[in-house]
Design a protein around this motif. Structure first.
Motif, PDB file in Angstrom:
ATOM      1  N   GLY A 472      38.523  50.400  38.467  1.00 26.06           N
ATOM      2  CA  GLY A 472      39.215  50.165  39.720  1.00 26.06           C
ATOM      3  C   GLY A 472      38.827  48.866  40.385  1.00 26.06           C
ATOM      4  N   GLN A 473      38.138  48.003  39.666  1.00 28.05           N
ATOM      5  CA  GLN A 473      37.689  46.733  40.236  1.00 28.05           C
ATOM      6  C   GLN A 473      38.776  45.666  40.078  1.00 28.05           C
ATOM      7  N   TYR A 474      38.742  44.708  40.974  1.00 26.94           N
ATOM      8  CA  TYR A 474      39.726  43.621  40.985  1.00 26.94           C
ATOM      9  C   TYR A 474      39.067  42.332  40.505  1.00 26.94           C
ATOM     10  N   LEU A 475      39.724  41.655  39.575  1.00 23.16           N
ATOM     11  CA  LEU A 475      39.219  40.395  39.033  1.00 23.16           C
ATOM     12  C   LEU A 475      40.364  39.404  38.970  1.00 23.16           C
ATOM     13  N   SER A 476      40.123  38.191  39.449  1.00 24.48           N
ATOM     14  CA  SER A 476      41.178  37.184  39.459  1.00 24.48           C
ATOM     15  C   SER A 476      40.573  35.804  39.245  1.00 24.48           C
ATOM     16  N   ALA A 477      41.253  35.009  38.434  1.00 19.68           N
ATOM     17  CA  ALA A 477      40.894  33.605  38.244  1.00 19.68           C
ATOM     18  C   ALA A 477      42.186  32.806  38.272  1.00 19.68           C
ATOM     19  N   GLU A 478      42.185  31.692  39.004  1.00 19.38           N
ATOM     20  CA  GLU A 478      43.438  30.971  39.222  1.00 19.38           C
ATOM     21  C   GLU A 478      43.194  29.469  39.284  1.00 19.38           C
ATOM     22  N   PHE A 479      44.171  28.748  38.757  1.00 15.18           N
ATOM     23  CA  PHE A 479      44.204  27.293  38.921  1.00 15.18           C
ATOM     24  C   PHE A 479      45.546  26.922  39.514  1.00 15.18           C
ATOM     25  N   SER A 480      45.530  26.026  40.459  1.00 13.68           N
ATOM     26  CA  SER A 480      46.769  25.468  41.004  1.00 13.68           C
ATOM     27  C   SER A 480      46.530  24.001  41.297  1.00 13.68           C
ATOM     28  N   GLY A 481      47.547  23.230  41.096  1.00 10.96           N
ATOM     29  CA  GLY A 481      47.368  21.803  41.328  1.00 10.96           C
ATOM     30  C   GLY A 481      48.675  21.048  41.294  1.00 10.96           C
ATOM     31  N   TYR A 488      40.566  25.490  42.079  1.00  8.45           N
ATOM     32  CA  TYR A 488      40.097  26.489  41.133  1.00  8.45           C
ATOM     33  C   TYR A 488      39.477  27.619  41.949  1.00  8.45           C
ATOM     34  N   SER A 489      39.905  28.829  41.716  1.00 11.49           N
ATOM     35  CA  SER A 489      39.403  29.932  42.525  1.00 11.49           C
ATOM     36  C   SER A 489      39.077  31.133  41.650  1.00 11.49           C
ATOM     37  N   PHE A 490      38.182  31.953  42.161  1.00 13.46           N
ATOM     38  CA  PHE A 490      37.740  33.157  41.464  1.00 13.46           C
ATOM     39  C   PHE A 490      37.442  34.219  42.513  1.00 13.46           C
ATOM     40  N   SER A 491      37.782  35.473  42.193  1.00 19.19           N
ATOM     41  CA  SER A 491      37.448  36.565  43.107  1.00 19.19           C
ATOM     42  C   SER A 491      37.214  37.839  42.324  1.00 19.19           C
ATOM     43  N   PHE A 492      36.338  38.656  42.856  1.00 15.17           N
ATOM     44  CA  PHE A 492      36.006  39.941  42.251  1.00 15.17           C
ATOM     45  C   PHE A 492      35.666  40.906  43.376  1.00 15.17           C
ATOM     46  N   SER A 493      36.124  42.157  43.222  1.00 16.84           N
ATOM     47  CA  SER A 493      35.801  43.142  44.250  1.00 16.84           C
ATOM     48  C   SER A 493      35.680  44.524  43.635  1.00 16.84           C
ATOM     49  N   GLU A 494      34.774  45.297  44.213  1.00 17.83           N
ATOM     50  CA  GLU A 494      34.597  46.723  43.915  1.00 17.83           C
ATOM     51  C   GLU A 494      35.045  47.482  45.152  1.00 17.83           C
ATOM     52  N   PRO A 495      36.216  48.171  45.108  1.00 13.72           N
ATOM     53  CA  PRO A 495      36.766  48.763  46.333  1.00 13.72           C
ATOM     54  C   PRO A 495      36.125  50.081  46.737  1.00 13.72           C
ATOM     55  N   SER A 496      35.342  50.699  45.858  1.00 12.79           N
ATOM     56  CA  SER A 496      34.764  52.012  46.172  1.00 12.79           C
ATOM     57  C   SER A 496      33.275  52.013  45.848  1.00 12.79           C
ATOM     58  N   LEU A 497      32.553  51.236  46.591  1.00  6.57           N
ATOM     59  CA  LEU A 497      31.111  51.144  46.363  1.00  6.57           C
ATOM     60  C   LEU A 497      30.455  52.488  46.694  1.00  6.57           C
ATOM     61  N   GLY A 505      32.686  42.506  47.471  1.00  7.02           N
ATOM     62  CA  GLY A 505      33.351  41.497  46.659  1.00  7.02           C
ATOM     63  C   GLY A 505      32.753  40.121  46.854  1.00  7.02           C
ATOM     64  N   VAL A 506      33.290  39.197  46.077  1.00  9.76           N
ATOM     65  CA  VAL A 506      32.886  37.809  46.182  1.00  9.76           C
ATOM     66  C   VAL A 506      34.108  36.942  45.900  1.00  9.76           C
ATOM     67  N   SER A 507      34.261  35.886  46.676  1.00  5.34           N
ATOM     68  CA  SER A 507      35.328  34.911  46.478  1.00  5.34           C
ATOM     69  C   SER A 507      34.696  33.526  46.388  1.00  5.34           C
ATOM     70  N   ALA A 508      35.311  32.689  45.568  1.00  3.42           N
ATOM     71  CA  ALA A 508      34.783  31.338  45.411  1.00  3.42           C
ATOM     72  C   ALA A 508      35.919  30.394  45.056  1.00  3.42           C
ATOM     73  N   TYR A 509      35.771  29.140  45.485  1.00  3.42           N
ATOM     74  CA  TYR A 509      36.744  28.129  45.075  1.00  3.42           C
ATOM     75  C   TYR A 509      36.079  26.760  45.002  1.00  3.42           C
ATOM     76  N   TYR A 510      36.708  25.902  44.226  1.00  2.00           N
ATOM     77  CA  TYR A 510      36.331  24.487  44.149  1.00  2.00           C
ATOM     78  C   TYR A 510      37.620  23.705  44.291  1.00  2.00           C
ATOM     79  N   ARG A 511      37.661  22.752  45.227  1.00  2.00           N
ATOM     80  CA  ARG A 511      38.927  22.108  45.580  1.00  2.00           C
ATOM     81  C   ARG A 511      38.722  20.607  45.721  1.00  2.00           C
ATOM     82  N   THR A 512      39.688  19.847  45.225  1.00  2.67           N
ATOM     83  CA  THR A 512      39.681  18.380  45.412  1.00  2.67           C
ATOM     84  C   THR A 512      41.042  17.945  45.928  1.00  2.67           C
ATOM     85  N   THR A 513      41.030  16.929  46.785  1.00  4.08           N
ATOM     86  CA  THR A 513      42.275  16.323  47.275  1.00  4.08           C
ATOM     87  C   THR A 513      42.143  14.812  47.203  1.00  4.08           C
TER      88      THR A 513
END
Length: 781
Positions: A472-481, A488-497, A505-513
């Motif tokens: 039931g955990q959520y995992l996502s990795a994404e690139f957009s440009g 570049y972003s990443f997220s993970f969550s456990e909804p029923s700890l 959960g944890v969210s992270a991104y790295y971004r350049t403009t």
């Protein structure tokens, strides 16, 4: 030649070769399942001294003699001989059977049933061989049965009809290979999907055909949709839509509503359906008197009455009653009152059009949940399903809580089908709850494109798994440009700890403009945020978080503001922080989609350990409702924010606010707010404070609803102001309200939701940068 054609030719040849004396006209050769009745059944008897069997290869003679049922030199009547023929024909061992009396010799001529060597399906492009083969009953190395083959062809045709190809044809054929073996071939002619040409209604007075068509999941294929978004006829979807209509009317006070019939007519061309819903609306009712009573001693009725929250005069909605009962029963559990249920007792007043509601607190049957059995989950762990139950083994049985758990399981999106039923357990006062689920795919890999007039073209790729490892955990990795930005972003969550309604959960991104016309500098940023979210009421949650955030600003243009150059000179700044967010969403407990409220408040402290330490707060209030028989959707939002530097070095533009088009339409990004008027670039510098208000209405514009096109009007007002450093007065950071009005065109296009905005600034400053026209589109493929 098809099997039927082969059978007919063989039967014709056999009839020519038969010897049928008038006295023995009862014995007629047959082919396949065809039986030709005797011309005359005369009272005649036979006595055979021998039986000659012709045509057997695998079947023993003793088997045939056993089916005949009489022995040598026994007297046999014509009726008994006919019975013997029927037994042989009905044995399923033979394709054809002939009985030919020749004096005292009975000739039994048979053709044994063929064995299927292999099965092929030809002409199927839209459905896989494996899926279709799983439907049929014919199998290799089994006896070929014409009737079974015909049924199999019908099953394949029905599979195509289920996906809208009602004109698909399936023809079974056999290819004889010798040695009593055949190949069975199903020839498929798929043809095009059958579209829904028209959806209409009879008996509706309160809501127009167009409004009701928007409620349905089935859509009709109009002139434009034939090219870009045709919809197909699906009987199961039509049955679902019938229930959707019932729920729609019931939630609006029409408690006597009935969808009395659904007629689906196929035109002669067999390429589309005309679907008509025959409905009876009945009278609309409102809540009358609302009372709470108790049939259980020692209960404070007033305390429970406050939990009903139903107002007299409101349009009757059964969902309001269900929510009131759920709140009252939850209060009973909190007070340690077991086996308490709330019964709704309704009294109709047809003349006044009201329903008087009495909520009776009663003692329910003393039934215990003995066990919860979960089946069908091959990947998803049991604990993920069990987490949706507020009831556990040993708790009092509450049917309402079980139904609510079933809805929560469906809402997970992990299963294509969910069935939750209760049955009697080991004793009459115990029940077993059976949960039967059918899993579906929960992961996706998508590639897409986006375009907007502010950011230009972009590409994106993402991987998402909503049920990671069945936990039931959520995992996502994404690139957009695009041309000027990479993310570049990443997220993970456990909804029923710990098995509770706690989301970790944890969210992270790295971004350049890179530098653009609205920002004459480049940036690099990173962000990591672990968080914990938990409910504080059925409609509200709090999320607490820690943050690590860093930013660098460089490549500032030579003719840019000294403020930006000074901020770039500070280089990389990486600091820690913490914050919280409170959200209230009425949609979490409200089933009525006509009105929705959303509130959000956030507070953060950031930049700890860096030179850009700050306090930041934001607030957002948003509402949506539907008017004029749900023809018009009205939306409104008010939001604001403030950031305060606590390090003494002032805020950076990477931390300050900017009014983009999502907050204030009609202006470019960094198009309003504090600006350095002393440099050619007229750089937008962002602001420490902002406020914005938006209101818009979306409505039909007269085009057929199947085009998916609607219109809208909007008005925005907002301001961005305040800086820690004004460059000795060279920077104007005053509070100036800007306002715009505009019109929108919405299109649910086949490549994604498309929106056109045209804005007209009404109040602005001379140095503001306008962006009157905006189009956005996003799609995945």
């Amino acid at each position: 030649m098809t099997y039927d054609e082969q059978r007919a030719a063989r039967a014709k040849g056999l009839r020519r070769s038969l010897i049928v004396p008038a006295a023995t006209a009862l014995f007629i050769g047959v082919s396949g399942a065809s039986v030709i009745a005797p011309a005359a059944a005369q009272a005649q008897s036979y006595n055979f001294s021998s039986v000659q069997i012709v045509g057997t290869e695998k079947i023993e003679a003793a088997t045939i003699l056993a089916y005949l049922g009489f022995g040598k030199n026994e007297t046999v009547t014509a009726a008994e001989l006919n019975d013997a023929y029927q037994r042989l024909q009905g044995s399923g061992l033979f394709d054809t059977v002939e009985l030919q009396p020749r004096g005292r010799t009975l000739v039994v001529r048979v053709q044994e049933q063929s064995i299927i060597s292999r099965i092929n399906i030809e002409g199927n492009r839209r459905q896989d061989d494996e899926d279709l083969t799983a439907l049929i009953q014919s199998r290799p190395n089994q006896v070929f049965s014409p009737a079974t083959a015909q049924r199999d062809a019908q099953l394949i045709a029905e599979a195509y009809a289920a996906e809208g190809r009602i004109a698909a044809e399936v023809t079974p054929k056999i290819i004889r290979r010798g040695g009593g073996r055949v190949d069975l071939v199903f020839e498929v002619t798929e043809r095009d999907n059958a579209e829904i040409e028209r959806i209409s209604f009879t008996g509706n007075r309160a809501y127009s055909d167009g409004r009701l068509r928007r409620v349905l999941s089935s859509k009709q294929a109009g002139l434009l949709r034939r090219f870009v978004r045709s919809d197909t006829y699906d009987p199961e979807r039509i049955a679902f839509d019938r229930q959707v209509l019932t729920d729609y009317y019931n939630s609006r006070g029409y408690i006597d509503f009935e969808a009395t019939a659904v007629a689906a007519e196929v035109p002669q061309s067999r390429d589309g359906y005309q679907v008509t819903f025959r409905i009876t609306e009945g009278q609309q009712y409102r809540f009358g008197e609302i009372n709470t009573i108790s049939e259980v001693a020692g209960i404070d009725v007033a305390e429970f009455d406050r939990e009903s929250r139903i107002r007299s005069g409101n349009v009757y909605n059964p969902a309001d009653v269900d929510r009131a009962i759920a709140r009252m029963e939850r209060l009973a559990v909190q007070k340690g009152l077991n086996f308490i249920t709330v019964e709704p007792r309704i009294e109709r007043n047809d003349r006044a059009g009201t329903l008087d509601l009495t909520l009776a607190i009663v003692r329910g049957p003393r039934v215990i949940v003995e066990r919860i059995d979960i089946e069908g989950n091959q990947t998803t762990l049991d604990r993920v399903v069990r987490a949706q139950f507020q009831t556990v083994e040993g708790d009092p049985f509450n049917p309402r809580q079980i139904r609510a758990a079933a809805e929560r399981i469906r809402a997970l999106g992990y299963f294509s089908d969910v069935a939750v039923e209760a049955r009697e357990g080991s004793a009459r006062d115990r029940v077993i709850v059976d949960v039967d689920v059918e899993e579906q795919g929960t992961g996706s890999l998508s590639f897409g494109a986006s375009y907007s007039t502010t950011a230009g073209f972009g590409l994106n790729a993402s991987f998402t798994e909503r049920n990671f490892l069945g936990r039931g955990q959520y995992l996502s990795a994404e690139f957009s440009g695009g041309r000027n930005a990479r993310n570049y972003s990443f997220s993970f969550s456990e909804p029923s700890l710990f098995g509770r309604d706690l989301e970790l959960g944890v969210s992270a991104y790295y971004r350049t403009t890179s530098a653009t016309s609205s920002a004459n500098y480049a940036t690099t940023g990173l962000f990591v945020e672990p968080y914990l979210s938990f409910p504080v009421s059925p409609s509200s949650r709090i999320s607490v978080r820690g943050t690590v955030q860093g930013a660098n600003m460089y490549n500032v243009a030579a003719n840019s503001s000294n403020i930006l150059k000074a901020e770039a000179a500070r280089g990389w700044q990486v600091g820690a922080g913490a914050g919280f967010t409170f959200t209230f969403d009425s949609a979490r407990t409200a089933l009525d989609d006509r009105t929705r409220y959303f509130l959000q408040f956030s507070g953060d402290v950031g930049g700890l350990g860096a030179d850009n330490q700050y306090l930041k707060a934001t607030a957002l209030a948003r509402a949506q409702t539907k008017l004029f028989n749900d023809q018009v959707t009205l939306r409104g939002a008010v939001e604001g924010g403030a950031i305060y530097s606590i390090s003494g070095n002032g805020t950076r533009i990477t931390d300050r606010f900017a009014l983009g088009t999502d907050k204030l339409r009609g202006f470019a990004n960094y198009g309003v707010g504090p600006r350095d008027l002393s440099v050619p670039n007229l750089d937008g510098l962002g602001g420490n404070y902002f406020v914005a208000a938006r209101v818009e209405a979306q409505f039909p514009i007269g085009l057929p609803e199947d085009y998916g096109i609607s219109g809208g009007v909007f008005a925005d007002v907002g301001s961005l102001w305040g800086l820690d450093n004004t460059g000795g007065g060279l920077i104007d950071d005053s509070f100036y309200l800007r306002s715009v009005v505009g019109a929108s065109l919405f299109w649910e296009s086949p490549v994604g939701p498309l929106r056109f905005n045209y804005s007209i600034p009404v109040v602005s400053q001379g140095y503001d940068r306008e962006s009157r026209f905006e189009v956005t589109i996003q799609s995945s493929f």
